[in-house]
Write a protein that holds these residues in place. Sequence first.
Motif: not given
Length: 636
Positions: A285-290
């Motif tokens: 899984s991945k953080i697409e925007e922070l």
Amino acid sequence: MAITDLALSILCIAALAIMAVQTAQAQTEDGFTDHGVAAAVSSSRGAVATVDGDGNRLLLVWLSDYQACRSMLVVDVATGETEQVSFERPAHDSPFAFVLSSRNRYYSQFADRFYEFDPLTRTFTFVGQTPSRCAMSMTEAPDGVIWAGLYPESSIVSFDPDSGELTAYPKLNEENWAQYPSSIAVDDAGWVYIGIGNTEGQVVGLHPPSGETRKYIAEDQRTLGAGRVFRGTDGQVYATGPGWSWHILSNGDAAALNAEKPPVNPMPIKAASWQQVFPDFPDGSKIEELNIPERYLELKETDGTVREVTFDYESEGCHVMSIQLGPDSALYGSTGHPLRVYHFDPQSGQMAHNGLLGDMGHLNAMTVQGELIYGAQYGGGILHCYDPAMPWQDRHPDTPNPRRLGAAQPEINRPAALLAHPDGRHLIMAGTPGYGRTGGGLYIYDLETDTDEVLPHEQLLENLSTCALVALPDGNLVGSTTVHPGTGGETRATEAELYMFDMASRTVVWREAILPGRDWLTDLLLGPDGLIYGIAADSTFFAFDPATKALVHEEMLAETYGPPAGSQAPRIMLNGPDGNIYVLFQRSIVRVEPGSFEHMKLADSPVPIHAGLVWLDGSIYFSNGSHLWSYKVPGL
């Protein structure tokens, strides 16, 4: 820091609504009022996705507000629950580099301290004293030892996570300017290499067991810029620099690569500068925007679904860097790191703020020309135009508001002044130049033709930077200067000068070091009597007659009032409606009578005074840290 692509951000214009809160206005008995925090947000100084001891997905953020970095923000991305783990530090400072090791330990070095954070236990497991301020680069060696290159002297420290031993090594390179060791790598033989900038690039190697150091770029080859090193996926260390082609570094020796670029990519070590986000979790899984200021992230799960996760944190707010009276009689200004443009309504006490393109800089100087507000941004010397009568839509693809007009980089990187010329047509920006450079220019924007021009320091006052500007009744300018270079640059002038600038010919027609020995003439003001009033960084107050080009008054005020106030664009003097001049010092507000030069302290400020200066309805507005303050002048 957004890590999604721009197209997705443009679609999110609806999320750019103003964040407004009712400020708590606490008035003291001596006429001072605290109008509250301009923007109660913080910024990331490095973020990584990882897991704790139970496999929970965590986002770790070095969190920084106007008091710099004081805690590690731990976000459980499954629930949005947060924890702020605080730590001690001897000075206000924040990370400029970090590394997440292969053992899942999170490191940084700043405020003369080396920190190790363990996400398994959510605790700091090591804090150690170091000999220099902060790391500009970090890496993990093949044996798991953590290395850091330190600003400002290019010294090195290492930390062995097995033994807990923190080792400091002497500085590797001598310069008369602050050094940025912006990259670091370790080879299989144990040699450590750093790439240094910015006044003149260099690459230096250290053999830790013996203490031997080697420099690889010959002195006559060195030019403006920074050396660069990295460990490649093939295990080799590659290096380059301005005026020096790519080389392979091995066991302290350099061999020319004879290629335009290395054949491999850098080793995927999770080490980077403070703006970076490492978004990938171990499960895919991945953080697409922070978005730390807006307190949300976009999480992409392993099945491809994307969901928004909101979170919260405590913040004392970010630094107020500027204050400007708008055409609508409201106050506007900018915070720094992150950049938020705030709006304060003195009648209702309402405070609102918006981000500007997600930038992490600040609008150092602001001004009004007609019905529009203009701001000069660090970094890049970017000029923005904002119409306060229209909706805020900074990311709109066709009609952005604010909109970018131009940029003065590298001649101006850190603006110190933005003058709305009385002809109603021109804006003039001044400030210090890009990193490693000496001497700032002038940036002139023509609002009628939408064209700009940049005058380099060689055409003005070589090796000096303009820090304040005023326009004379004939349209020509008077400017004051500083010897200070761009960040990490070399000081090459010895005295600050005052100068007169002809707008028609774009030339300096007179110049003089009117206060010998001073290195910074901080601010200028055209008084009601036609004299130019100014103050130097050492609190020397002076008056200059532009007609005779003569200094008519000079007085040291340091012992009486202390150091002058001011931020990166030190607007600290203002003409009052009573015909007097008002000056901000760090702990006092002073009134000066033009002509007689008599002065008196009106009040001692209950807080240190930073940025200023706006006069509105009998009050002087200024900032302290993240707060907007005012002082009601008696009788006005």
